[in-house]
Structures are given as C-alpha cells and as structure tokens.
Design a protein around this motif. Structure first.
Motif, PDB file in Angstrom:
ATOM      1  N   GLY A 109       0.799  -1.217   0.000  1.00  0.00           N
ATOM      2  CA  GLY A 109       0.000   0.000   0.000  1.00  0.00           C
ATOM      3  C   GLY A 109       0.827   1.261   0.000  1.00  0.00           C
ATOM      4  N   SER A 110       0.283   2.280  -0.614  1.00  0.00           N
ATOM      5  CA  SER A 110       0.996   3.544  -0.725  1.00  0.00           C
ATOM      6  C   SER A 110       0.218   4.710  -0.133  1.00  0.00           C
ATOM      7  CB  SER A 110       1.337   3.822  -2.188  1.00  0.00           C
ATOM      8  OG  SER A 110       0.202   3.625  -2.992  1.00  0.00           O
ATOM      9  N   VAL A 222     -13.720   9.870  -2.889  1.00  0.00           N
ATOM     10  CA  VAL A 222     -13.355  10.483  -4.164  1.00  0.00           C
ATOM     11  C   VAL A 222     -14.017  11.865  -4.290  1.00  0.00           C
ATOM     12  CG1 VAL A 222     -13.570  10.246  -6.667  1.00  0.00           C
ATOM     13  CG2 VAL A 222     -12.971   8.272  -5.272  1.00  0.00           C
ATOM     14  N   ARG A 225     -11.921  14.229  -2.340  1.00  0.00           N
ATOM     15  CA  ARG A 225     -10.719  14.514  -3.141  1.00  0.00           C
ATOM     16  C   ARG A 225     -11.012  15.570  -4.202  1.00  0.00           C
ATOM     17  NH1 ARG A 225      -9.678  10.291  -7.669  1.00  0.00           N
ATOM     18  NH2 ARG A 225     -11.482  11.456  -8.429  1.00  0.00           N
ATOM     19  N   ASP A 226     -12.110  15.399  -4.908  1.00  0.00           N
ATOM     20  CA  ASP A 226     -12.429  16.310  -6.002  1.00  0.00           C
ATOM     21  C   ASP A 226     -12.730  17.719  -5.500  1.00  0.00           C
ATOM     22  OD1 ASP A 226     -12.034  14.247  -7.741  1.00  0.00           O
ATOM     23  OD2 ASP A 226     -14.167  13.771  -7.998  1.00  0.00           O
ATOM     24  N   ARG A 229      -9.254  19.240  -4.469  1.00  0.00           N
ATOM     25  CA  ARG A 229      -8.379  19.550  -5.605  1.00  0.00           C
ATOM     26  C   ARG A 229      -8.959  20.675  -6.464  1.00  0.00           C
ATOM     27  NH1 ARG A 229      -6.306  13.464  -7.502  1.00  0.00           N
ATOM     28  NH2 ARG A 229      -4.829  13.194  -5.791  1.00  0.00           N
ATOM     29  N   ARG A 235      -2.609  18.497  -6.209  1.00  0.00           N
ATOM     30  CA  ARG A 235      -3.008  17.094  -6.374  1.00  0.00           C
ATOM     31  C   ARG A 235      -2.325  16.204  -5.345  1.00  0.00           C
ATOM     32  NH1 ARG A 235      -0.731  13.360 -10.199  1.00  0.00           N
ATOM     33  NH2 ARG A 235      -2.155  11.648 -10.603  1.00  0.00           N
ATOM     34  N   ARG A 236      -1.042  16.416  -5.166  1.00  0.00           N
ATOM     35  CA  ARG A 236      -0.291  15.529  -4.271  1.00  0.00           C
ATOM     36  C   ARG A 236      -0.454  15.910  -2.807  1.00  0.00           C
ATOM     37  NH1 ARG A 236       3.931  15.043  -8.715  1.00  0.00           N
ATOM     38  NH2 ARG A 236       3.402  13.019  -9.591  1.00  0.00           N
ATOM     39  N   TYR A 240      -5.424   9.869  -0.405  1.00  0.00           N
ATOM     40  CA  TYR A 240      -6.698   9.225  -0.083  1.00  0.00           C
ATOM     41  C   TYR A 240      -6.635   7.734  -0.358  1.00  0.00           C
ATOM     42  CZ  TYR A 240      -7.448   9.282  -5.117  1.00  0.00           C
ATOM     43  OH  TYR A 240      -7.309   9.086  -6.465  1.00  0.00           O
ATOM     44  N   GLU A 241      -7.505   7.029   0.319  1.00  0.00           N
ATOM     45  CA  GLU A 241      -7.684   5.605   0.035  1.00  0.00           C
ATOM     46  C   GLU A 241      -9.166   5.285   0.180  1.00  0.00           C
ATOM     47  OE1 GLU A 241      -4.752   2.267   0.696  1.00  0.00           O
ATOM     48  OE2 GLU A 241      -6.006   2.053   2.473  1.00  0.00           O
ATOM     49  N   GLN A 242      -9.721   4.770  -0.892  1.00  0.00           N
ATOM     50  CA  GLN A 242     -11.140   4.411  -0.878  1.00  0.00           C
ATOM     51  C   GLN A 242     -11.284   2.920  -0.639  1.00  0.00           C
ATOM     52  OE1 GLN A 242     -13.302   5.270  -4.522  1.00  0.00           O
ATOM     53  NE2 GLN A 242     -14.838   3.748  -3.969  1.00  0.00           N
TER      54      GLN A 242
END
Lengths: 243, 132
Positions: A109-110, A222, A225-226, A229, A235-236, A240-242
């Motif tokens: 995972g990242s 998401v 996130r949107d 952003r 962006r970076r 997030y992780e869904q």
C-alpha cells in the motif's frame, strides 16, 4: 490452528502469524493482535496493509486489512475490521480464536506517511477507516514541533468511533491537535462529511497549503478529493484511500 | 470473442485467453471484465494484494496492444499508478482496466517487479545486515 493458505499468494512466500489477543470495540468491530510465528518483525509504514489468506470451504481468497498499530509497537501488530454484508473475509476473521494461525503477505500500500510533511495536516476518516490514519497521527504527534493537526472522524454510532480516548488525549494535551467527530447515518454520512470539508477547508479561508489524508468507504472519499483539488489544493497534497 | 494475451517478464510461459466480455464478471476481484477479473476467472494468476480495490499497484500491467479497447483510466487509478515502479505511458492497473470491446485484442506485459517486491528485497538486505 487454521489451515494453511500459502496457495493464495502464488509464488510469493507467505508468512504465518498467530492470534495473540482479540479485542471487541463493539459488537460489529474487532481487532486481532497478530504475532509472526517466524519472530521476524513486520516492517511497515503507517497506513500500510497486509494481505491475508481467507480459507473458505470452496476457495482461498486474499483480502487486505490495514495495520492499525504503530510500527514502533512491534509485535503483536493489530488489524481492525468490522462486519459487512456478504463479507466472507471478515466473517472468517471473526471466527478466529486466540492461538489460531493465519497466513499473510505484505505489507503493501501507498496510502502512507513515513515522515510528516511540513504542513498543517487534516485527517478525515469514517468508521474502521481510522485504521491507517491512527498510526499516521501517532507518528505526527511523536515529532517535536509538529504542525497543526485536525482529525475529522465520522461514524454511524458513537460506539463506532474507535480509539477515541487516544485522540481526545491528544486534543486535551495540545492546542495543536483538534479532534472533531460527527455521527451520521450511513446513507447521509458522505454528504454531511463533504459539506463539513467544504465549510472548514474550502470556504473558511484561502489557505491551500494544508495536506489531507482521507480514508473511508465508498465514493464519498473520491468526492472529497475532487472538492479539495478543485478548490486549489495541489493534487499531491490530497492523499486518499477508498475502501 | 475478445482475446487477452499475457506476457510475464519473469519468464513464465505466455498465456492467451479468449472470452466474451459480455459474460463478465468471471471472478470476484477487481472491476467486472477487468484484466484481473478475466485472468483470475481463467485461472491465470495476477497479483492483487489489495483484493482488486485500486489500493496498491501489485496488478500493474503494461499494455502492449489494444490500449484503446480498454476503459479509460480514472483519476484514482492514475493517482495509484503514479506510485508504481517502472511506470510507462501505457501502464494500467489490471483490476481497473476493463476490456470493453467484444472483439478486442489485448496484449499485456506483467512486470517482473512490483513496488512490494522492491521493498521486500530492501527489507531482506536490511535484515541480513542487522543479523550480521
């Protein structure tokens, strides 16, 4: 002792862990504390997960479970999960007893935080999705002169706000840590969370230097996130992780 | 019928699958009709440590043919791919790239290394150093 699940991982060698301890956060949410049988430490970065072989009668599946403990804690390490509809993996895990063994690979995972960025940090989670965020917060709070930290944590019931004492303790000990909770029905959780994010970190000021770590179930992640952003955060800067 | 050819950079034998995309899903991991779904449904292994949920890059593939016959990558997939080692302009996540055309001819390369294999190698080296 659980049946071996090596075959689930193809050519990648699995490791085996035994269940050291079980803790029920509430009737639907459980933590397993796992110790690798080979005694080698599981080296991971806050936010990573392991992949567990779920040994079902008809097949062996692999399913990912985030490590909720801190790397510094060593063994046993903790995974945290809750019951989900048709969740054969978690039902199998709920059947594990102290002393049972299971096979895993990883960590993976990242969605991680090795070193806290030099920015104010906002963590947003729902329910068990606090699992990757908990060790991140501990990592930040262990650093001297850390930047301001906000945790916005939503759940469907108060008892589903996990590790609450830890976060309240941080909030009580320093004004640099703000802990806010929301209780919302699952059907309206993401909409309310989105409104709160928009109010606090989009409309309230023009600061776009914060960094966000968002984890949760479903498309709401998401959507957050949107919103961030499109409001001008880089962006970076929106991690997030869904689930 | 669509055709999916898989080349394994580690030297494993090539595999070819012919299938009807309309019959997806073929398995229970990844997007229905995705490269991962098709391969697992035909008993061809492709790593997917996160269970095919776009939360890791272990199912990273490089599309050698038929990129335009796949679903468009979402921002989430692009964000995740940014972290894949050996990223190329035709890289996709196997769990997210859905084969949409009924007569698609897709060829993918499965890279030798995933980010986890890289980190595990580093861990082994560190461990052996510490253990003397």
């Amino acid at each position: 002792m659980a049946e071996p699940g090596e075959a689930a991982f193809g050519s990648r060698p699995a490791r085996r862990a035994k269940v050291d301890r079980i803790f029920d956060h509430n009737p639907d949410t459980r933590s397993l504390f796992l110790t690798p049988i080979d005694s080698r430490p599981v080296r991971f970065v806050p936010g990573q997960f392991i992949s567990i072989a779920i040994v079902l009668p008809d097949e062996t599946r692999t399913r990912a479970y985030t490590i909720a403990s801190r790397p510094e804690d060593g063994a046993p390490f903790e995974i945290c999960f809750n019951r989900v509809v048709n969740g054969r993996g978690v039902e199998w895990l709920f059947q594990r007893q102290v002393g049972d063994a299971l096979d895993f690979i990883g960590p993976f995972g990242s969605f991680t935080m090795e070193r806290p960025p030099d920015a104010d940090l906002v963590f947003i989670a729902d329910g068990t999705a606090i699992a990757p965020i908990r060790p991140m917060i501990h990592r930040v709070m262990s650093m001297p002169n850390h930047r301001r930290v906000n945790l916005l944590y939503v759940a469907s019931k108060p008892e589903h706000l996990l590790y609450r004492d830890e976060f309240e303790s941080y909030a009580a000990s320093t004004p640099q840590f703000a802990f806010d909770t929301m209780i919302a029905a699952r059907t309206e959780m993401h909409e309310r969370l989105l409104e709160e994010v928009d109010r606090r970190w989009v409309k309230a000021d023009a600061d776009r230097t914060r960094q966000f770590y968002v984890c949760g179930v479903g498309k709401g992640v998401v959507a957050i996130r949107d919103v961030l952003r499109s409001a001008g955060y880089e962006r970076r800067a929106v991690h997030y992780e869904q689930w | 019928m669509a055709k999916l050819k898989v080349i394994f950079e580690n030297g494993d034998p090539e595999r070819v699958v012919e299938f009807d995309p309309a019959k997806a899903p073929f398995h229970h991991d990844g997007q229905p009709g995705s490269i991962l779904d098709v391969l697992l449904g035909h008993k061809i292994p492709l790593e997917h440590a996160c269970g095919g949920n776009c939360a890791c890059t272990t199912c990273h593939v490089i599309v050698k043919q038929g990129l335009n016959d796949l679903s468009e990558a979402t921002e989430q997939e692009e964000d995740m791919l940014d972290k894949a080692p050996g990223l190329t302009p035709s890289s996709r996540l196997g769990c997210q790239a859905v084969i949409e055309q009924p007569d698609a001819e897709i060829t993918v390369l499965v890279p030798r290394y995933t980010i986890n294999q890289v980190s595990e190698s580093a861990e082994d080296e560190e461990a052996s150093t510490r253990d003397g």
